[in-house]
Motif scaffolding. Sequence first.
Motif, PDB file in Angstrom:
ATOM      1  N   ASN A 160       0.829  -1.232   0.000  1.00  0.00           N
ATOM      2  CA  ASN A 160       0.000   0.000   0.000  1.00  0.00           C
ATOM      3  C   ASN A 160       0.858   1.274   0.000  1.00  0.00           C
ATOM      4  O   ASN A 160       0.402   2.338  -0.405  1.00  0.00           O
ATOM      5  CB  ASN A 160      -0.994   0.004   1.164  1.00  0.00           C
ATOM      6  N   ILE A 161       2.097   1.155   0.451  1.00  0.00           N
ATOM      7  CA  ILE A 161       3.010   2.317   0.409  1.00  0.00           C
ATOM      8  C   ILE A 161       3.710   2.368  -0.956  1.00  0.00           C
ATOM      9  O   ILE A 161       3.758   3.407  -1.615  1.00  0.00           O
ATOM     10  CB  ILE A 161       4.054   2.249   1.546  1.00  0.00           C
ATOM     11  N   ALA A 162       4.245   1.231  -1.374  1.00  0.00           N
ATOM     12  CA  ALA A 162       5.022   1.197  -2.632  1.00  0.00           C
ATOM     13  C   ALA A 162       4.193   1.669  -3.821  1.00  0.00           C
ATOM     14  O   ALA A 162       4.672   2.421  -4.658  1.00  0.00           O
ATOM     15  CB  ALA A 162       5.547  -0.210  -2.879  1.00  0.00           C
ATOM     16  N   PHE A 163       2.939   1.209  -3.887  1.00  0.00           N
ATOM     17  CA  PHE A 163       2.133   1.529  -5.073  1.00  0.00           C
ATOM     18  C   PHE A 163       1.130   2.653  -4.841  1.00  0.00           C
ATOM     19  O   PHE A 163       0.176   2.813  -5.580  1.00  0.00           O
ATOM     20  CB  PHE A 163       1.437   0.264  -5.591  1.00  0.00           C
ATOM     21  N   PHE A 164       1.400   3.434  -3.760  1.00  0.00           N
ATOM     22  CA  PHE A 164       0.504   4.563  -3.470  1.00  0.00           C
ATOM     23  C   PHE A 164       0.634   5.625  -4.571  1.00  0.00           C
ATOM     24  O   PHE A 164       1.718   6.025  -4.961  1.00  0.00           O
ATOM     25  CB  PHE A 164       0.877   5.172  -2.108  1.00  0.00           C
ATOM     26  N   GLU A 165      -0.509   6.048  -5.108  1.00  0.00           N
ATOM     27  CA  GLU A 165      -0.507   7.139  -6.100  1.00  0.00           C
ATOM     28  C   GLU A 165      -1.208   8.341  -5.500  1.00  0.00           C
ATOM     29  O   GLU A 165      -2.302   8.206  -4.929  1.00  0.00           O
ATOM     30  CB  GLU A 165      -1.183   6.685  -7.404  1.00  0.00           C
ATOM     31  N   PHE A 166      -0.588   9.506  -5.615  1.00  0.00           N
ATOM     32  CA  PHE A 166      -1.062  10.704  -4.908  1.00  0.00           C
ATOM     33  C   PHE A 166      -2.537  11.029  -5.208  1.00  0.00           C
ATOM     34  O   PHE A 166      -3.246  11.500  -4.360  1.00  0.00           O
ATOM     35  CB  PHE A 166      -0.216  11.934  -5.282  1.00  0.00           C
ATOM     36  N   ARG A 167      -2.931  10.812  -6.449  1.00  0.00           N
ATOM     37  CA  ARG A 167      -4.284  11.272  -6.835  1.00  0.00           C
ATOM     38  C   ARG A 167      -5.203  10.151  -7.277  1.00  0.00           C
ATOM     39  O   ARG A 167      -6.263  10.382  -7.859  1.00  0.00           O
ATOM     40  CB  ARG A 167      -4.148  12.317  -7.967  1.00  0.00           C
ATOM     41  N   GLY A 168      -4.785   8.909  -7.021  1.00  0.00           N
ATOM     42  CA  GLY A 168      -5.616   7.763  -7.402  1.00  0.00           C
ATOM     43  C   GLY A 168      -5.706   7.613  -8.920  1.00  0.00           C
ATOM     44  O   GLY A 168      -4.993   8.298  -9.645  1.00  0.00           O
TER      45      GLY A 168
END
Lengths: 259, 230
Positions: A249-257
Amino acid sequence: MSFRENGLMYALGSLVVGFVILQAVVFLIKAWRRGREIGISVETLKNAVVQSSLFSLGPGLSFSATLLMLSVSMGLVLPWIRLSIIGNIVYETTAAETALNAYGVQTGLAAPVADPVAFAAILWVMTLGCILSLVIIPIFLKKIQKKMGSTLQKRDNKWADAMSAAAFIGIISAFIGRALAGQGNMKMAVPGAGLMSVAALLSSVGVMIFLEQLGERKNSRFLQNFAMPISMYFALVLVVVLAQVLPENIAFFEFRGRV
Amino acid sequence: MKKRSYIDSMHFTGRIWMVLALCVMISVPLFFCIGNNAWPTLFSVLAGLGPIAVIFYPTAVIEVIAFSPLLGVGGTYLSFVSGNISDLKLPCALAAMESADVRPGSEEGEVISTISIAASTIVTTTVVTVLVVVIVVLMRVFGMDDTSQVKSTISFLAPALDNALPALFGALGASYFRKHFRISVIPVAVILILLLFNGTLASGTLVPVGVVVGLLSAHIMYKKGWLKNA
């Protein structure tokens, strides 16, 4: 065998790929000969080949993502053809989707195209949608080059340098902007800005600055020539490692979805 | 008989290859239709082509005008056939010209740009072809039914495949922004502001905007005499 991957499709794919490679080889030989005639050293010419080849290997491999994505609906051969000739992910997916919509296929690119007539419509739309540049270049390129050349000659070298740098910086800005603030697109599998894109961008920037300065200090021609591909591959290895060690969930977190 | 200059000879050769490229491209849908006796209606093709043409035809014109002075004659005839210009061929050519210390527009620049784009085209086309062969072999050997299984097998590489462009443009940007800091600020700022308002804008839309803003702002700075150390 499916019409999407039968012998005819492979033959057409081989024709396109063979043509593209042959054209590149012919132009390479012609330019190399001219380079030698005007006194460019073999080492400089070789460097241009090696540097550009290294530079293209990473993005070339990244085409596999597009290849696999499009292959679900269109089989392997058509994406192979399209990525070899005027291809890019945004154009190909948009062209295929609009062609399928026009043919009343509601599943879009999510399911295999089962109707050969709808598949033929995709082929025509993809082809006709991207051939305009092939029509205007033979007619207008000489005039454009003459006009631009005479405009540049009227000005001083400083503006000519600034103009080419400014145009290229405009291009770089678009891709850097997307890596920092772009939103992803679920349907086209286009990633948005997030931890991974920022890590790739910043690590590549950092390594590049370090290697350039090291190259200047040590007066290393190798580092000066190959700092860019080395920085790029460092960044690519780094994101693969980060994806393995960080929680998902951290590695593939995208700021704006993604939309 | 008067001997053609190198540039004229490149135009001559380039035009022949462009016409051949058109024939090769058209042959794909044409032979598919003949071979499978599958003919879509003209209306369905035009209905699909309409939305595409509205977006991509003006983009094609802008790209030819904006990129051809940087790509050179040979580079333009080559890269507009193999594609991926703004995200690969142009960066490759400019990086090679910078390394060789030659300028776009000069004959040396023309030679290096053409060589660079030719090498890039050969590598990317070969890589994609090898990938197709590897995928077909993997599917046969492991009895995979479709490519989604291949996709999951190589999923550990997805972060690298997804982030090839930030990695490539990070390296390029570092080099260019360092050398041309003043003319870099405005295009980067404008692109970021645009993305803050609409994050879905694709690079295909942002590239022409970035080029126009970059050229206009650099021109104003040049006129004001601010580019002594651009």
